[in-house]
Design a protein around this motif. Structure first.
Motif, PDB file in Angstrom:
ATOM      1  N   HIS A 208      -5.316   3.689   1.974  1.00  0.00           N
ATOM      2  CA  HIS A 208      -6.369   2.676   1.826  1.00  0.00           C
ATOM      3  C   HIS A 208      -5.987   1.331   2.437  1.00  0.00           C
ATOM      4  CE1 HIS A 208      -8.751   5.369  -0.646  1.00  0.00           C
ATOM      5  NE2 HIS A 208      -7.615   5.711  -1.213  1.00  0.00           N
ATOM      6  N   LEU A 209      -5.251   1.385   3.530  1.00  0.00           N
ATOM      7  CA  LEU A 209      -4.891   0.169   4.256  1.00  0.00           C
ATOM      8  C   LEU A 209      -5.919  -0.133   5.345  1.00  0.00           C
ATOM      9  CD1 LEU A 209      -2.807  -2.073   4.644  1.00  0.00           C
ATOM     10  CD2 LEU A 209      -1.479  -0.510   6.034  1.00  0.00           C
ATOM     11  N   VAL A 210      -6.567   0.895   5.853  1.00  0.00           N
ATOM     12  CA  VAL A 210      -7.675   0.728   6.805  1.00  0.00           C
ATOM     13  C   VAL A 210      -8.847   1.565   6.335  1.00  0.00           C
ATOM     14  CG1 VAL A 210      -6.188   0.343   8.832  1.00  0.00           C
ATOM     15  CG2 VAL A 210      -7.038   2.648   8.352  1.00  0.00           C
TER      16      VAL A 210
ATOM     17  N   SER B 262      -5.708  -2.469  -3.320  1.00  0.00           N
ATOM     18  CA  SER B 262      -5.308  -1.265  -4.032  1.00  0.00           C
ATOM     19  C   SER B 262      -4.949  -0.152  -3.053  1.00  0.00           C
ATOM     20  CB  SER B 262      -6.456  -0.786  -4.930  1.00  0.00           C
ATOM     21  OG  SER B 262      -6.170   0.505  -5.434  1.00  0.00           O
ATOM     22  N   PRO B 263      -3.799   0.491  -3.258  1.00  0.00           N
ATOM     23  CA  PRO B 263      -3.462   1.630  -2.416  1.00  0.00           C
ATOM     24  C   PRO B 263      -4.179   2.912  -2.834  1.00  0.00           C
ATOM     25  CG  PRO B 263      -1.688   1.203  -3.953  1.00  0.00           C
ATOM     26  CD  PRO B 263      -2.719   0.123  -4.168  1.00  0.00           C
ATOM     27  N   HIS B 264      -5.017   2.834  -3.860  1.00  0.00           N
ATOM     28  CA  HIS B 264      -5.674   4.025  -4.391  1.00  0.00           C
ATOM     29  C   HIS B 264      -7.177   4.065  -4.156  1.00  0.00           C
ATOM     30  CE1 HIS B 264      -1.852   4.773  -6.283  1.00  0.00           C
ATOM     31  NE2 HIS B 264      -1.909   3.589  -6.860  1.00  0.00           N
TER      32      HIS B 264
ATOM     33  N   LEU C  65      -2.462   5.329  12.046  1.00  0.00           N
ATOM     34  CA  LEU C  65      -3.812   5.133  11.513  1.00  0.00           C
ATOM     35  C   LEU C  65      -4.134   6.136  10.411  1.00  0.00           C
ATOM     36  CD1 LEU C  65      -5.717   4.454  14.843  1.00  0.00           C
ATOM     37  CD2 LEU C  65      -5.232   2.787  13.026  1.00  0.00           C
ATOM     38  N   THR C  66      -3.691   7.365  10.588  1.00  0.00           N
ATOM     39  CA  THR C  66      -3.912   8.397   9.566  1.00  0.00           C
ATOM     40  C   THR C  66      -3.192   8.032   8.274  1.00  0.00           C
ATOM     41  OG1 THR C  66      -4.169  10.091  11.273  1.00  0.00           O
ATOM     42  CG2 THR C  66      -3.643  10.851   9.045  1.00  0.00           C
ATOM     43  N   THR C  67      -1.967   7.575   8.397  1.00  0.00           N
ATOM     44  CA  THR C  67      -1.204   7.136   7.223  1.00  0.00           C
ATOM     45  C   THR C  67      -1.877   5.937   6.562  1.00  0.00           C
ATOM     46  OG1 THR C  67       0.859   7.952   8.160  1.00  0.00           O
ATOM     47  CG2 THR C  67       1.047   6.281   6.434  1.00  0.00           C
ATOM     48  N   PHE C  68      -2.316   4.978   7.366  1.00  0.00           N
ATOM     49  CA  PHE C  68      -2.999   3.795   6.831  1.00  0.00           C
ATOM     50  C   PHE C  68      -4.258   4.204   6.061  1.00  0.00           C
ATOM     51  CE2 PHE C  68      -1.427   0.807  10.470  1.00  0.00           C
ATOM     52  CZ  PHE C  68      -0.128   0.952  10.023  1.00  0.00           C
TER      53      PHE C  68
ATOM     54  N   HIS D 139       0.813  -1.217   0.000  1.00  0.00           N
ATOM     55  CA  HIS D 139       0.000   0.000   0.000  1.00  0.00           C
ATOM     56  C   HIS D 139       0.847   1.268   0.000  1.00  0.00           C
ATOM     57  CE1 HIS D 139      -4.149  -1.515   0.478  1.00  0.00           C
ATOM     58  NE2 HIS D 139      -3.514  -2.606   0.871  1.00  0.00           N
ATOM     59  N   GLY D 140       2.144   1.124  -0.221  1.00  0.00           N
ATOM     60  CA  GLY D 140       3.015   2.285  -0.319  1.00  0.00           C
ATOM     61  C   GLY D 140       3.349   2.930   1.018  1.00  0.00           C
TER      62      GLY D 140
END
Length: 133
Positions: free
Chosen positions: A55-57, A76-78, A48-51, A5-6
């Motif tokens: 689109h990780l959470v 998808s990270p997008h 959590l904000t980064t996740f 997810h980058g």
């Protein structure tokens, strides 16, 4: 999963992700902070904000006093392609994923474009229902 997810895998991010993955249900920030006593509250929130940005959470607004977080099963990270129904128990205040129940399609007027949806059903969970009897 982080790299997919980058997201740069730091020790704190790995710990937050592992804690979310080990949970059977979405968790609030305070629940995460309680389970991860070795990481400062601000670092848990930043992870959590980064996740969320990658689109990780996804964030669930379940009608309780805050939001809950759960790992997105999207690859998808997008985009978030893992939108599903959640159930909020009004007795124990827990939120559950109702997997395999997609969010109903909403026919929006022209000019509106959906990016995400939050569909929460409220009631009493099976565990609380059996306790009442």
């Amino acid at each position: 999963m982080l790299e997919q997810h980058g997201v740069k895998p730091t020790a704190n991010r790995i710990l937050v992700l592992k804690t979310l993955a080990a949970s059977a249900r979405p968790m609030s920030l305070s629940e995460l902070e309680y389970r991860i006593l070795t990481v400062d509250k601000s670092n848990v929130f930043r992870a959590l904000t980064t996740f969320k940005e990658h689109h990780l959470v996804h964030v669930i607004e379940d009608g309780s006093e805050g939001v809950r977080y759960e790992i997105c099963h999207s690859h998808s990270p997008h985009t978030d392609e893992d939108m599903h129904v959640h159930f909020f128990c009004e007795q124990c205040n827990r939120t559950f994923c109702i997997d395999n129940t997609p969010i109903p399609l909403v026919d929006l007027p022209d000019g509106y474009r959906m990016r995400t949806a939050n569909f929460v059903v409220k009631g009493i969970c099976p565990e609380c229902s059996t306790k009442k009897r």
